[in-house]
Design a protein around this motif. Sequence first.
Motif, PDB file in Angstrom:
ATOM      1  N   TRP A  61     -20.814  -1.298  15.253  1.00  0.00           N
ATOM      2  CA  TRP A  61     -21.007  -0.241  14.252  1.00  0.00           C
ATOM      3  C   TRP A  61     -22.069  -0.652  13.249  1.00  0.00           C
ATOM      4  O   TRP A  61     -23.053   0.041  13.051  1.00  0.00           O
ATOM      5  CB  TRP A  61     -19.671   0.048  13.572  1.00  0.00           C
ATOM      6  N   ILE A  96     -10.568   6.034   8.370  1.00  0.00           N
ATOM      7  CA  ILE A  96     -11.538   7.106   8.128  1.00  0.00           C
ATOM      8  C   ILE A  96     -10.944   8.445   8.556  1.00  0.00           C
ATOM      9  O   ILE A  96     -10.959   9.426   7.806  1.00  0.00           O
ATOM     10  CB  ILE A  96     -12.859   6.804   8.871  1.00  0.00           C
ATOM     11  N   GLU A 136      -8.160   9.649   6.232  1.00  0.00           N
ATOM     12  CA  GLU A 136      -8.580  10.245   4.967  1.00  0.00           C
ATOM     13  C   GLU A 136      -9.202  11.624   5.184  1.00  0.00           C
ATOM     14  O   GLU A 136      -9.066  12.500   4.336  1.00  0.00           O
ATOM     15  CB  GLU A 136      -9.594   9.336   4.275  1.00  0.00           C
ATOM     16  N   ILE A 137      -9.892  11.793   6.298  1.00  0.00           N
ATOM     17  CA  ILE A 137     -10.486  13.113   6.537  1.00  0.00           C
ATOM     18  C   ILE A 137      -9.385  14.136   6.798  1.00  0.00           C
ATOM     19  O   ILE A 137      -9.473  15.289   6.359  1.00  0.00           O
ATOM     20  CB  ILE A 137     -11.509  13.040   7.687  1.00  0.00           C
ATOM     21  N   ARG A 152      -2.907   9.406  -1.745  1.00  0.00           N
ATOM     22  CA  ARG A 152      -3.902   8.378  -2.038  1.00  0.00           C
ATOM     23  C   ARG A 152      -3.268   7.127  -2.627  1.00  0.00           C
ATOM     24  O   ARG A 152      -3.784   6.018  -2.453  1.00  0.00           O
ATOM     25  CB  ARG A 152      -4.976   8.911  -2.986  1.00  0.00           C
ATOM     26  N   MET A 197      -7.379  -4.895   4.199  1.00  0.00           N
ATOM     27  CA  MET A 197      -8.238  -5.966   3.687  1.00  0.00           C
ATOM     28  C   MET A 197      -7.565  -7.324   3.849  1.00  0.00           C
ATOM     29  O   MET A 197      -8.214  -8.316   4.188  1.00  0.00           O
ATOM     30  CB  MET A 197      -8.579  -5.715   2.215  1.00  0.00           C
ATOM     31  N   GLY A 216     -15.366   8.731  -2.947  1.00  0.00           N
ATOM     32  CA  GLY A 216     -15.291   7.754  -1.866  1.00  0.00           C
ATOM     33  C   GLY A 216     -14.600   8.257  -0.618  1.00  0.00           C
ATOM     34  O   GLY A 216     -13.845   7.521   0.016  1.00  0.00           O
ATOM     35  N   PRO A 219     -14.039   8.773   3.077  1.00  0.00           N
ATOM     36  CA  PRO A 219     -14.566   8.146   4.289  1.00  0.00           C
ATOM     37  C   PRO A 219     -15.391   9.133   5.103  1.00  0.00           C
ATOM     38  O   PRO A 219     -15.089  10.317   5.148  1.00  0.00           O
ATOM     39  CB  PRO A 219     -13.306   7.746   5.050  1.00  0.00           C
ATOM     40  N   PHE A 277     -17.956   5.722   0.474  1.00  0.00           N
ATOM     41  CA  PHE A 277     -16.824   4.978   1.036  1.00  0.00           C
ATOM     42  C   PHE A 277     -17.278   3.641   1.600  1.00  0.00           C
ATOM     43  O   PHE A 277     -16.654   2.604   1.349  1.00  0.00           O
ATOM     44  CB  PHE A 277     -16.145   5.797   2.128  1.00  0.00           C
ATOM     45  N   VAL A 278     -18.348   3.657   2.356  1.00  0.00           N
ATOM     46  CA  VAL A 278     -18.839   2.416   2.954  1.00  0.00           C
ATOM     47  C   VAL A 278     -19.131   1.406   1.855  1.00  0.00           C
ATOM     48  O   VAL A 278     -18.751   0.232   1.937  1.00  0.00           O
ATOM     49  CB  VAL A 278     -20.108   2.676   3.789  1.00  0.00           C
ATOM     50  N   LEU A 328     -15.878   0.208   0.208  1.00  0.00           N
ATOM     51  CA  LEU A 328     -15.134  -0.613   1.158  1.00  0.00           C
ATOM     52  C   LEU A 328     -15.755  -2.005   1.255  1.00  0.00           C
ATOM     53  O   LEU A 328     -15.054  -3.020   1.187  1.00  0.00           O
ATOM     54  CB  LEU A 328     -15.127   0.046   2.540  1.00  0.00           C
ATOM     55  N   LEU A 329     -17.083  -2.048   1.401  1.00  0.00           N
ATOM     56  CA  LEU A 329     -17.734  -3.349   1.577  1.00  0.00           C
ATOM     57  C   LEU A 329     -17.587  -4.199   0.321  1.00  0.00           C
ATOM     58  O   LEU A 329     -17.367  -5.412   0.417  1.00  0.00           O
ATOM     59  CB  LEU A 329     -19.206  -3.168   1.934  1.00  0.00           C
ATOM     60  N   LEU A 344     -15.139  -4.066  -1.940  1.00  0.00           N
ATOM     61  CA  LEU A 344     -13.761  -4.534  -2.072  1.00  0.00           C
ATOM     62  C   LEU A 344     -13.436  -5.571  -0.997  1.00  0.00           C
ATOM     63  O   LEU A 344     -12.866  -6.621  -1.271  1.00  0.00           O
ATOM     64  CB  LEU A 344     -12.798  -3.352  -1.984  1.00  0.00           C
ATOM     65  N   LEU A 345     -13.854  -5.261   0.227  1.00  0.00           N
ATOM     66  CA  LEU A 345     -13.555  -6.159   1.338  1.00  0.00           C
ATOM     67  C   LEU A 345     -14.260  -7.496   1.161  1.00  0.00           C
ATOM     68  O   LEU A 345     -13.677  -8.556   1.394  1.00  0.00           O
ATOM     69  CB  LEU A 345     -14.034  -5.473   2.620  1.00  0.00           C
TER      70      LEU A 345
END
Lengths: 641, 488
Positions: free
Chosen positions: A71, A145, A148-149, A179, A190, B384, B386, B391-392, B395-396, B398-399
Amino acid sequence: MLAYAFIIPLIPLASFLGIGFFGRRFRDGGSLLGIAAVGISFLLALAVLFSFMGARAGVEGEAVFDFSYPWTPVGELTIPLGFQVDALTALMLVMVSLVSLMVHIYSVGYMHGDARYTRFYATLSLFTAAMLALVLADNFLLLFISWEIMGLCSYLLIGHWYEKPTASAAAMKAFMTTRVGDVGLLIGIMTLFAATGTFSFGPLREALGAGHLAPGLVTAAALLVFMGAVGKSAQVPLHVWLPDAMEGPTPVSALIHAATMVAAGVYLVARSYVLFEHAPLALNVVAYVGTITAFLAATIATVTTDIKRVLAYSTISQLGYMMMALGVGAPAAAVFHLITHAFFKALLFLGSGSIIHATECQEMHQLGGLYRHMPVTAWTFFAGTAALAGIPPFAGFFSKDEILLGAYHSHLPGVFWAGVGTAFLTAYYMTRACILTFFGKPRSHYHAHESPPVMTGPLVVLATLATVAGLGGNFFVKLSGMEAHEHAAPGVMALALGAGLTGIAVGVAIYGLGLVDRRRAIAALGPIYRLLKEKWYFDRIYYVTLVKPALALSSLLARFDLGVIDGIVNGVGWGSVQLARASATFDLAVIDGAVNGVAAGTVAAGRAVRATQTGLVRSYVLVFVLSLVAGLFTLYLMGGF
Amino acid sequence: MLLTLAIFIPLVGAAAVALWPRQDERGFKVAALITTAIPLAISIWMATAFRPGAGMQFVERAAWVPSLGINYILGVDGISFPMVFLTALLTFLACLASWHISPRPKDYFALLLLLETGMMGVFCALDYVLFYVFWELVLVPMYFLIGIWGGPRREYAAIKFFIYTLLGSVVMLVGILAMYFAGAQALGHPTFDMMALQQVKFPFRFQLWVFAALYLGFAVKVPVFPFHTWLPDAHVEAPTAVSVLLAGILLKMGTYGFMRVSLPTFPEAASYFAYAIAVLGVINMIYGAFVAMWQADLKKLVAYSSVSHMGYVMLGLAAGTPMALSGAIFQMFSHGMITGMLFLLVGMIYDRAHTREIAKLSGLYTALPAYGIILAFASFASLGLPGLSGFVAELLVLLGSFPVYRTLVIIGAATIVITAGYMLWMMQRVLMGKSRPELEALPDVTGRELATVIPLIVLIAVLGVFPRLLLDFTNPALIQLAARVGGM
C-alpha cells in the motif's frame, strides 16, 4: 475466482459514484443502478462461496486464501493492504449482499417520492461497498477504514430527514458514541502494530501463536479492540445510540442497524478471535458485557411502545447473545446467530416498515387489527417473531440453542441462566408486539392496505430464509472447519424452548386474553417499571457526567484563551508601549494601535496604510535592535564568539 | 533554473500587475492567474522529474557575498518538495478565489504574487541569509493583505500578526548568527550554507541555546501553544484567500523550519527538548479542539481547528521516527488542503449571507445543496475520516509516536473524539435543520467557486486512498532525518 473477490465491493462503490454524480439524471433517480450493482455483487459472492468450497476441499482445518498488495512505504517498512477469503468471509459476503439487495429493492417502494431519494440510494451503495470491504479485509487497517466509512453512511442515513431535530441529534449521537469505541479500537490496533510491526491478521496470528507477546499486552490489546466492538455493536455501556438511530428510514434500520453494520462488532471479535483466545480475562469481559447487554436490552424492550424501538432493543439484546457466545468460547455459534439474526431481524424491520408505510404510525398503542389488512406482512412478521423467539424449526432456535449450549459448557453459570432468562423475555416482548400490532381492534384511524409487491417480495424471501436458515447449521460448521460442540445437551435445548414458550404464553395471557390488569401490574412494579421506561437512566447519566462537563470545559478554555493567554499578549504589548513612552526613545504608535485595535479599526484604509508604513519601519528597527542586543548578550553568556 | 523561475516569476508578475492600467481589471486578474499557474506547472513538471532517493535536487548555486560566506543556494528534497507543490497549488486557487476582491484589486493581486515569491523562497532556500530574507519577505505582503482587505478589526490583527512573528523571527536570526559564528570556527571558513552547517557537530550546550532561539521563531509560526492567539485574530480578519494561504502555507513554514533546520542541525538538543515539544503538541491538539468547540464564528472554529491539527505535526516531529515524521509531513500537506478548503467554503457563505455566525445559519443542505455536500466533505476530511488524507496523516503520527510516547499518544487520541464533536455539532447547526427563507434565496456555488475546491477534493480523496503518491517522495528523506535525530 477467489483472487478476484475484491471486485465485489468495488461494484457498489462504482454505483455510489454513478448515483452520486448522475443519479438525478436517471428517471428512477438511480435506484435501478444501485439494485443492479448489489445484485451483481450478490451473484459474485455466491460464486466466491462455491469456489471457496471447491478450493477448501483437501485443506486441513481452517482455509484462508490471502491476497496482499503493497500500500505505502513508511520508513523502512512497506505497509501492505489486502483481502482474504475464508469461511467467515465467504458467508458474510453472501449474507451482506443478499440482505442489501433485499433492502435496495424494498426501498423502491418505501422511499418512493422522498425528496432525497437519489442521495439515499447513493449512500446505501457506499455503505454496502464498505461492509463488503470490511469482511474481505485481511488486516486491521482496511477493516478500520471500512468500519469508519460504514459509520459515516450510518450517520448520513440516520440523519436522512435532517430537518427533524431528533433525526439530526440522533445522527450525531450515533457517530460520537461509536467514535468513543473507535478510539479504543485504534489504540488497540496501534498496540498490536507496535508489538508486531504488522496490521495483517495472518502474521498477527503467527506472532500470537508463537507466544512472543507479553500476556498483559495481549489482554490490553484485546480489550481495546473489544471497545470498538462495544461501540459498533451497541453493547452496554455504549448502546445508547442504537435506539435513537431509529430516526432513520426503516430500510436503513433493517440493513445497517440490524443485519450488517451493528454485527460488525461481533465480526471484529470473531475475526480477531485468536487474540482473545490468548487473553482469557478479555474473553470473560466479552462474555459478561454480552450477557448484561442481552438481558438489559430485553428488559427495556418489554416496556417500549414504539415498534421500531422494540426491534432496536431486541437487536441490542441479540447482539449481546452473540458477544456472549464469543465470550464463552463458542465463536461458531456467534457467527451462526449473526447470520440467522441478519435474516430474521431484517425481516422484522422491513415488516415494521411495511406497517409504518401503511399507517404512518409506529406507536403500538395506536395500532392493532392489521392482520386482516396486511396478511403478507403479518405472516412474514410472525415467521420472524418465531425465529427470534427461538421456536423450532425457525432459524433462531438453532443458533440460540448453540449459544446457550456454549454458555452451559462454560464455567460461567450466571451467563447461562441470564441467557435463558433473556430467551424468555425475548419471546414475551415479541408476542406483545405481535398482538398489539396485528390483533384486536384498530386504536386509531387509518386505512391500512397491504404494501406493494416490491416491498412484500423481499419480505417473503427473508421470511423463507428466517424459516430454513437454521437447518444450514451443519453446512456452516463443516464449511468453516470449526469444531461443533461435542456434547449436545437435550436438557439445554428443552430449557431454551421452554423459556421461549413460557414467554409466548405469558405474552398471550397478558395482551391476548387480558388475564392481568396492566394498570395494576404497572402500579405494583412501580420503581422497576420506571427504571425500564427510563432505559436504566443511561442517557441522563451520560448527559450529566459527560456532555455537560465537556461543554463546560470547552467554554472555560475558550474564555481562558481570550482572557488569559491573549490578555497576556496584549498586556505585553501595552507594557512595552508604556516602557517606550517612558524612555521617550521610540515612537510606538503602532503597538499602541495594536492595543487599541478596536479604535484603530475605524481608521480609513488608505490613511491607515500610510500611518502604519512609517510606524512599521520604526517598530521593525526597534525590535531588530533590541533582539540583536539580547542575542549578543546570549552569545556572550555562552562563552563569546 | 527551475526553482529560480518558480520563485521569481511571481515577483515579475507582481511588478507587471502593479504597472498594469488600473481600468483593465480583467487584464491584470488574468495576468495574475497566469503568473500563479506557471509555478504550478513547474512544480508538476518537477514532480515527474523528481528522484525520491537522490537527496537535494534542482540545486542552484551562485556566490552572493563571498566574503561573508553568503550564497544563493536553492534546492528541494523530499521534505521541501511537497511544500513547494502545495504553495504553487494553493496560491493558484487563492488567486482564483479572489476574483471579486475589492477595493483596489490591482494592489491586492500584486501583493498576493509577492507573497508567493516569499513562500516559495522559504521552501527552496538552502542558505540561511536567503532563507531569512524570504522568511521576512512573507511578512510584508501578508501584513498589508490583512491590514487593507481585512475585516473590521484588521489593523489590530495585522499588527498583532506582524509584531508577533517578527519577534519570533528576529530571535531566530540571533540563533542563525550564533550558528554562523560557531560554524565558521568549526569549519574554518564562514558560511551560511545550510547543508554545510548541518555537518558541524555543535557542542551540546550551544545546541540547546540555539535550538531554543530557533524554536521561538518557528513555534510562533506553527503556532504552538501559548503563542497561538495571533492566529484566530488574523484569520477572522483576513480575506478568504489570505486565510487559505495563512493556514495552508504560512503555518507550515514553522514546522518546515523544524524539519529543515532544528532537527538535522541540532539533533542532540532536539532529543533533549523532544518530550517538552511532544507535550506541547498534545496540548495544541486537545486545547485547540476544545476551544474550537465553543466558537460561535465559523471562521474562528476553523482557525482553532488549525491549532489542534498542527499539534499533530509537532507531536510527530518530536517523536522523530520515520513513521511519525511521515505523518507530520503528510499532515502538513493534508491540513493545507483541508483547511484551505474549509476557509474557501467559509468565505463562500460569508459572501452570500454576509455572516459567519453559526447561530444565523441553518439547513444549508436544503438551501444550498451542492455547497452543503462540499462543506460536509471538508468537515469529514477535517475530522479524519478514513479514506481521506487527514486520516492517513493522523494515523501515521499517532502510530509512529506510539512506541516513543505511549501515554501522550493515548491522551492525544482523545482529540479524535473531540474533533468529531465540534465538527459534527457545527454541521448539525449549519447544514441540518430547517433552512430559512433568506438563505434559500441565495445562489448555490458557482462554476468558478467549484473550480477552486474540486482540485482539493480530488487530491484529498486520492491521497487518502493512495498515500504513497506523497510518501514515495518524502520517505527516503525522512529515513535520513530520523537517523540523524536518532529516531527508530
